[in-house]
Write a protein that holds these residues in place. Structure first.
Motif, PDB file in Angstrom:
ATOM      1  N   VAL A  36      -5.298  51.263 -54.174  1.00 55.16           N
ATOM      2  CA  VAL A  36      -3.917  51.675 -54.461  1.00 55.16           C
ATOM      3  C   VAL A  36      -3.743  52.093 -55.924  1.00 55.16           C
ATOM      4  O   VAL A  36      -2.626  52.167 -56.437  1.00 55.16           O
ATOM      5  N   LEU A  38      -4.408  50.669 -58.749  1.00 49.90           N
ATOM      6  CA  LEU A  38      -4.010  49.700 -59.764  1.00 49.90           C
ATOM      7  C   LEU A  38      -5.282  49.258 -60.489  1.00 49.90           C
ATOM      8  O   LEU A  38      -6.390  49.452 -59.978  1.00 49.90           O
ATOM      9  N   GLY A  91       1.252  45.964 -54.676  1.00 45.68           N
ATOM     10  CA  GLY A  91       0.466  46.944 -53.931  1.00 45.68           C
ATOM     11  C   GLY A  91       0.254  46.522 -52.484  1.00 45.68           C
ATOM     12  O   GLY A  91       0.182  45.328 -52.176  1.00 45.68           O
ATOM     13  N   VAL A  92       0.191  47.515 -51.608  1.00 50.30           N
ATOM     14  CA  VAL A  92      -0.037  47.298 -50.179  1.00 50.30           C
ATOM     15  C   VAL A  92      -1.130  48.275 -49.743  1.00 50.30           C
ATOM     16  O   VAL A  92      -1.107  49.453 -50.158  1.00 50.30           O
ATOM     17  N   LEU A  96      -1.359  50.199 -44.219  1.00 47.35           N
ATOM     18  CA  LEU A  96      -0.231  49.340 -43.808  1.00 47.35           C
ATOM     19  C   LEU A  96       1.032  49.582 -44.628  1.00 47.35           C
ATOM     20  O   LEU A  96       1.981  48.800 -44.556  1.00 47.35           O
ATOM     21  N   ARG A  98       4.568  51.428 -45.685  1.00 51.93           N
ATOM     22  CA  ARG A  98       5.741  51.941 -44.970  1.00 51.93           C
ATOM     23  C   ARG A  98       6.017  51.158 -43.688  1.00 51.93           C
ATOM     24  O   ARG A  98       6.551  51.690 -42.725  1.00 51.93           O
ATOM     25  N   LYS A  99       5.602  49.876 -43.685  1.00 51.73           N
ATOM     26  CA  LYS A  99       5.879  49.027 -42.527  1.00 51.73           C
ATOM     27  C   LYS A  99       6.620  47.765 -42.940  1.00 51.73           C
ATOM     28  O   LYS A  99       6.626  46.772 -42.231  1.00 51.73           O
ATOM     29  N   GLY A 100       7.208  47.815 -44.141  1.00 52.18           N
ATOM     30  CA  GLY A 100       8.050  46.703 -44.579  1.00 52.18           C
ATOM     31  C   GLY A 100       7.318  45.610 -45.345  1.00 52.18           C
ATOM     32  O   GLY A 100       7.944  44.629 -45.773  1.00 52.18           O
ATOM     33  N   ILE A 101       6.000  45.746 -45.546  1.00 47.96           N
ATOM     34  CA  ILE A 101       5.253  44.675 -46.225  1.00 47.96           C
ATOM     35  C   ILE A 101       5.611  44.634 -47.719  1.00 47.96           C
ATOM     36  O   ILE A 101       5.811  43.557 -48.292  1.00 47.96           O
ATOM     37  N   GLY A 102       5.742  45.813 -48.345  1.00 49.42           N
ATOM     38  CA  GLY A 102       6.157  45.850 -49.749  1.00 49.42           C
ATOM     39  C   GLY A 102       7.516  45.186 -49.927  1.00 49.42           C
ATOM     40  O   GLY A 102       7.745  44.447 -50.889  1.00 49.42           O
ATOM     41  N   THR A 103       8.408  45.424 -48.979  1.00 51.41           N
ATOM     42  CA  THR A 103       9.741  44.811 -49.042  1.00 51.41           C
ATOM     43  C   THR A 103       9.651  43.293 -48.934  1.00 51.41           C
ATOM     44  O   THR A 103      10.331  42.564 -49.660  1.00 51.41           O
ATOM     45  N   VAL A 125       6.708  51.827 -64.291  1.00 53.70           N
ATOM     46  CA  VAL A 125       6.065  52.613 -63.236  1.00 53.70           C
ATOM     47  C   VAL A 125       5.720  53.992 -63.794  1.00 53.70           C
ATOM     48  O   VAL A 125       6.481  54.549 -64.597  1.00 53.70           O
ATOM     49  N   ASN A 129       4.565  58.555 -60.116  1.00 50.97           N
ATOM     50  CA  ASN A 129       4.398  57.740 -58.904  1.00 50.97           C
ATOM     51  C   ASN A 129       5.680  57.765 -58.067  1.00 50.97           C
ATOM     52  O   ASN A 129       6.457  56.812 -58.024  1.00 50.97           O
ATOM     53  N   ARG A 131       6.207  57.683 -54.891  1.00 50.13           N
ATOM     54  CA  ARG A 131       6.302  56.710 -53.794  1.00 50.13           C
ATOM     55  C   ARG A 131       6.902  55.396 -54.304  1.00 50.13           C
ATOM     56  O   ARG A 131       7.830  54.838 -53.731  1.00 50.13           O
ATOM     57  N   PHE A 135      10.485  53.575 -53.643  1.00 51.74           N
ATOM     58  CA  PHE A 135      10.506  52.183 -53.175  1.00 51.74           C
ATOM     59  C   PHE A 135      11.441  51.347 -54.057  1.00 51.74           C
ATOM     60  O   PHE A 135      12.306  50.633 -53.564  1.00 51.74           O
ATOM     61  N   TYR A 136      11.262  51.456 -55.383  1.00 48.34           N
ATOM     62  CA  TYR A 136      12.079  50.633 -56.283  1.00 48.34           C
ATOM     63  C   TYR A 136      13.552  51.053 -56.234  1.00 48.34           C
ATOM     64  O   TYR A 136      14.447  50.203 -56.303  1.00 48.34           O
TER      65      TYR A 136
END
Ligand SMILES: CC(C)(COP(=O)(O)OP(=O)(O)OC[C@H]1O[C@@H](n2cnc3c(N)ncnc32)[C@H](O)[C@@H]1OP(=O)(O)O)[C@@H](O)C(=O)NCCC(=O)NCCS
Length: 165
Positions: A36, A38, A91-92, A96, A98-103, A125, A129, A131, A135-136
């Motif tokens: 990702v 990082l 990071g995700v 996986l 866009r499936k809510g894991i970052g949230t 950030v 970036n 994306r 997200f933020y």
């Protein structure tokens, strides 16, 4: 076929759960961070964050594969200093996203910050970036400033983003 794949992805994401980021995860953290884009800060530094410095804390999302082993799919690293929560990393794994894991990670991070008495959350950030910026923004962060040449490899400015907790 596409909907079968989507259903399988959704099922996998639903099986993820949050747990503390542990030293035993470091072997999987380095390749995750590489995927990702990082920068892995090295085993010794993570050992310090996770074991020696109470101001640092981490969490992770884990998939339980068939064998029952923990498999790291996402993580955050943050610190709480003088009422400010700073998100250092989030990071995700791409498959996986866009499936809510970052949230789920962000919500856990926020809850931990509130528990530690923080009233503000901020982060940096890369300006390119998109994306992460989306997200933020979706999580209520706004632009608070710029840090010139904040990043290396490649050199780039950072947005500073913040929100009230
Ligand atoms: C940023 C990141 C952690 C988001 O994780 P995620 O699991 O994909 O996020 P979520 O699925 O919880 O997304 C929540 C919301 O954020 C926004 N969002 C997330 N990814 C987005 C994208 N690629 N484009 C537009 N909006 C996006 C959407 O509003 C999304 O809600 P929706 O899917 O219902 O539309 C992930 O993209 C990532 O790991 N990126 C690489 C590492 C990185 O850049 N980290 C941040 C460094 S500061």
């Amino acid at each position: 076929m596409l909907s079968e794949t989507k259903a399988a992805d959704a099922e996998e994401a639903a099986r993820c759960y949050l747990a503390r980021l542990e030293l035993e995860d470091l072997a999987s953290l380095e390749p995750l961070e590489e995927r990702v884009h990082l920068t892995f800060w090295g085993v010794d530094n993570y050992r310090k964050f996770l074991e020696d410095l109470p101001g640092y804390f981490g969490a992770k999302a884990v998939v339980l594969p068939d064998g029952g082993e923990r498999h790291l799919v996402g993580f955050y690293l943050a610190r709480a200093v003088d009422g400010d929560l700073e998100v250092l990393k989030l990071g995700v794994l791409p498959d996986l996203q866009r499936k809510g894991i970052g949230t789920r990670l962000m919500d856990a991070c926020r809850a931990e910050g509130v528990r530690r008495g923080c009233s503000r959350c901020f982060l940096e950030v890369r300006k390119s970036n998109q994306r992460a910026l989306q997200f933020y923004r979706a999580h209520g962060f706004g632009i608070a400033g710029t840090r010139v040449n904040y990043y290396t490899n490649p050199v780039e400015d950072a947005w500073v983003m913040e929100k009230k907790l």
